[in-house]
Design a protein around this motif. Structure first.
Motif, mmCIF file in Angstrom:
data_model
loop_
_atom_site.group_PDB
_atom_site.id
_atom_site.type_symbol
_atom_site.label_atom_id
_atom_site.label_comp_id
_atom_site.label_asym_id
_atom_site.label_seq_id
_atom_site.Cartn_x
_atom_site.Cartn_y
_atom_site.Cartn_z
ATOM 1 N N ARG A 189 0.848 -1.196 0.000
ATOM 2 C CA ARG A 189 0.000 0.000 0.000
ATOM 3 C C ARG A 189 0.884 1.246 0.000
ATOM 4 O O ARG A 189 1.542 1.541 0.990
ATOM 5 C CB ARG A 189 -0.913 -0.008 1.219
ATOM 6 N N HIS A 190 0.892 1.961 -1.118
ATOM 7 C CA HIS A 190 1.742 3.145 -1.208
ATOM 8 C C HIS A 190 1.218 4.296 -0.351
ATOM 9 O O HIS A 190 1.939 5.253 -0.079
ATOM 10 C CB HIS A 190 1.890 3.606 -2.664
ATOM 11 N N ASP A 191 -0.058 4.188 0.105
ATOM 12 C CA ASP A 191 -0.581 5.222 0.997
ATOM 13 C C ASP A 191 -0.124 5.005 2.434
ATOM 14 O O ASP A 191 -0.310 5.878 3.286
ATOM 15 C CB ASP A 191 -2.113 5.271 0.935
ATOM 16 N N GLN A 192 0.498 3.860 2.721
ATOM 17 C CA GLN A 192 1.037 3.573 4.053
ATOM 18 C C GLN A 192 2.560 3.561 4.061
ATOM 19 O O GLN A 192 3.185 4.020 5.022
ATOM 20 C CB GLN A 192 0.516 2.226 4.567
ATOM 21 N N PHE A 193 3.167 3.027 3.007
ATOM 22 C CA PHE A 193 4.616 2.876 2.959
ATOM 23 C C PHE A 193 5.217 3.892 1.989
ATOM 24 O O PHE A 193 5.101 3.758 0.774
ATOM 25 C CB PHE A 193 4.986 1.446 2.557
ATOM 26 N N TYR A 194 5.839 4.896 2.558
ATOM 27 C CA TYR A 194 6.485 5.963 1.795
ATOM 28 C C TYR A 194 7.535 6.606 2.699
ATOM 29 O O TYR A 194 7.500 6.439 3.925
ATOM 30 C CB TYR A 194 5.460 6.997 1.321
ATOM 31 N N TRP A 284 8.791 1.632 11.632
ATOM 32 C CA TRP A 284 9.995 0.828 11.820
ATOM 33 C C TRP A 284 10.851 0.850 10.556
ATOM 34 O O TRP A 284 12.084 0.957 10.645
ATOM 35 C CB TRP A 284 9.616 -0.603 12.189
ATOM 36 N N MET A 285 10.202 0.747 9.399
ATOM 37 C CA MET A 285 10.960 0.795 8.146
ATOM 38 C C MET A 285 11.699 2.124 8.021
ATOM 39 O O MET A 285 12.894 2.173 7.701
ATOM 40 C CB MET A 285 10.011 0.617 6.953
ATOM 41 N N ASN A 286 10.989 3.213 8.258
ATOM 42 C CA ASN A 286 11.586 4.535 8.087
ATOM 43 C C ASN A 286 12.606 4.877 9.160
ATOM 44 O O ASN A 286 13.446 5.755 8.970
ATOM 45 C CB ASN A 286 10.487 5.597 8.046
ATOM 46 N N ALA A 287 12.528 4.198 10.299
ATOM 47 C CA ALA A 287 13.500 4.437 11.370
ATOM 48 C C ALA A 287 14.841 3.773 11.096
ATOM 49 O O ALA A 287 15.835 4.072 11.753
ATOM 50 C CB ALA A 287 12.944 3.937 12.702
ATOM 51 N N VAL A 305 9.873 -5.144 -0.224
ATOM 52 C CA VAL A 305 9.283 -4.131 -1.105
ATOM 53 C C VAL A 305 8.777 -2.954 -0.278
ATOM 54 O O VAL A 305 8.929 -1.788 -0.667
ATOM 55 C CB VAL A 305 8.143 -4.738 -1.948
ATOM 56 N N GLU A 306 8.173 -3.247 0.873
ATOM 57 C CA GLU A 306 7.693 -2.176 1.751
ATOM 58 C C GLU A 306 8.858 -1.315 2.240
ATOM 59 O O GLU A 306 8.735 -0.090 2.344
ATOM 60 C CB GLU A 306 6.920 -2.782 2.921
ATOM 61 N N ALA A 307 9.989 -1.962 2.537
ATOM 62 C CA ALA A 307 11.174 -1.200 2.951
ATOM 63 C C ALA A 307 11.676 -0.319 1.808
ATOM 64 O O ALA A 307 12.027 0.851 2.014
ATOM 65 C CB ALA A 307 12.273 -2.154 3.406
ATOM 66 N N MET A 308 11.702 -0.853 0.604
ATOM 67 C CA MET A 308 12.109 -0.073 -0.567
ATOM 68 C C MET A 308 11.178 1.110 -0.783
ATOM 69 O O MET A 308 11.619 2.206 -1.137
ATOM 70 C CB MET A 308 12.139 -0.964 -1.801
ATOM 71 N N ALA A 309 9.887 0.897 -0.567
ATOM 72 C CA ALA A 309 8.916 1.982 -0.732
ATOM 73 C C ALA A 309 9.188 3.119 0.248
ATOM 74 O O ALA A 309 8.811 4.264 -0.008
ATOM 75 C CB ALA A 309 7.496 1.453 -0.549
ATOM 76 N N CYS A 310 9.832 2.794 1.368
ATOM 77 C CA CYS A 310 10.225 3.814 2.349
ATOM 78 C C CYS A 310 11.609 4.375 2.039
ATOM 79 O O CYS A 310 12.149 5.173 2.818
ATOM 80 C CB CYS A 310 10.199 3.219 3.758
#
Length: 384
Positions: A189-194, A284-287, A305-310
């Motif tokens: 979900r790009h609206d959550q992971f950025y 957590w990803m963005n931290a 992929v979620e980490a990459m999106a961040c």
């Protein structure tokens, strides 16, 4: 109709997105009744799979109905083989009582959900799609002849087989399967992971500002390779001591991993922080500075992929799924599985590399649900 296990996040997101084009969607969620013990003994591990936790209606359209299906079985291969018929009887009984039959069945995981879909197609002639996600295609059919026969029969009953990676498709091709196979990856979900401000996320999570944070997310089970990550951190701290490795997840190996951390004297450098709700994962990803996926086998691995999106670089093993996602030198690094020294070298290199955050984010866009939605709808529209 959707058939799933525990209403996994990637299934829930897919249902939410696709429900908008259907008048109604019924989701049958299989769960184990022993998890209801968590009402009396509120352990975090059981609570996550409790029935009322499984029926997460957050953001879910009113057109979606969720039906929990309780199936008790002992945690052994023989018992797991036998639950298919019971699962089918439970779902078919509800259909008979409601007298409302779907126009399409989409089962997630070949066994037992795919078996139920195959039986419903045979009984009612309903178009049937099955998604092979992971162990159900790279493990189950190769355990013994009986499993192989069951998995092949289910796949051949499908009008279309979807699987989430090319490595999974290669497993299908090793079987006697004539149904068409399409590769459609899971999405995020790009609206959550950025990308968010790293320092602010760390403050929200009470994490140190002055250390390089290495993050790994996954159940604490053997296949996720956390034991090799801990060994790798022992190598990493010999080179630099400003690091902190956080492992998010719960599972049966928790105490063994804690002992390993202690025996290596890594208490100040490696922390098991437990399971976290999915809506907290963007923090957590963005931290983090680097995301690590040390899996021994991975069909896809949506967390990377979620980490990459961040905007975070990914250090992953060559586990089957990561090779299709991580572009070495651009979005991350790849190393051999079960190789702590190689993993440590890749982590150190990733920490020292000036990554292009925009390029990493761009590399994730292929896997947004908006991109994947049209591929799934194309499969559906060909059948309805």
């Amino acid at each position: 109709m959707v058939l799933s296990d525990h209403y996994l996040t990637f299934v829930k997101d897919q249902v939410e997105l696709l429900a908008k084009v259907f008048a109604h969607v019924d989701v049958y969620v299989r769960y184990h009744p022993v998890t209801e013990i968590s009402r009396v003994f509120p352990t975090p591990r059981l609570k996550a799979f409790r029935k009322d936790s499984l029926i997460d209606r957050t953001n879910m359209p009113e057109s979606v109905s969720i039906h929990p299906v309780s199936l008790f079985y002992l945690p052994c291969d023989h018992q797991f083989k036998r639950i298919g018929e019971r699962h089918y009887n439970a779902v078919e009984d509800r259909l008979q009582k409601s007298r409302v039959y779907p126009d399409l069945i989409h089962a997630h995981f070949i066994w037992p959900n795919g078996f139920v879909g195959a039986m419903l197609k045979k009984e009612y002639g309903i178009p049937f799609v099955v998604t092979a996600h992971g162990y159900d295609i790279y493990d189950l059919p190769f355990r013994d002849a009986e499993w192989k026969e069951r998995i092949e029969a289910t796949l051949n009953a499908a009008d279309v087989v979807i699987t989430v990676s090319n490595s999974n498709r290669e497993c299908v091709e090793r079987l006697n399967v004539t149904a068409p196979v399409k590769v459609v990856p899971n999405g995020f979900r790009h609206d959550q992971f950025y990308p968010m401000e790293t320092e602010l996320c760390r403050k929200n999570l009470n994490l140190p500002i002055d250390r390089k944070i290495i993050l790994s997310v996954g159940n604490l089970v053997e296949v996720k390779g956390h034991t090799y990550l801990i060994d790798a951190m022992s190598e990493v701290v010999r080179e630099r001591m400003d690091v902190l490795c956080l492992i998010v997840g719960r599972g049966e190996l928790k105490h063994r991993l804690e002992k390993k951390i202690s025996s290596l004297g890594l208490e100040q450098y490696v922390r098991l922080v437990g399971g976290k709700p999915h809506n907290e994962m963007p923090l957590w990803m963005n931290a983090s500075d680097v995301f690590v996926l040390p899996s021994l086998r991975e069909s896809f691995g949506i967390v990377q992929v979620e980490a990459m999106a961040c905007g975070k670089p990914v250090v992953a093993t060559k586990n089957g799924g990561s090779e299709e996602i991580v572009i070495p030198g651009k979005t991350g690094l790849l190393c051999d599985v079960a190789d702590p020294r190689g993993l440590a070298e890749s982590i150190l290199r990733a920490l020292d590399t000036p990554w292009d955050t925009n390029a990493i984010v761009k590399g994730s866009r292929l896997y947004s649900w908006e991109s994947i939605r049209k591929d799934i709808l194309s499969v559906y529209s060909d059948l309805i």
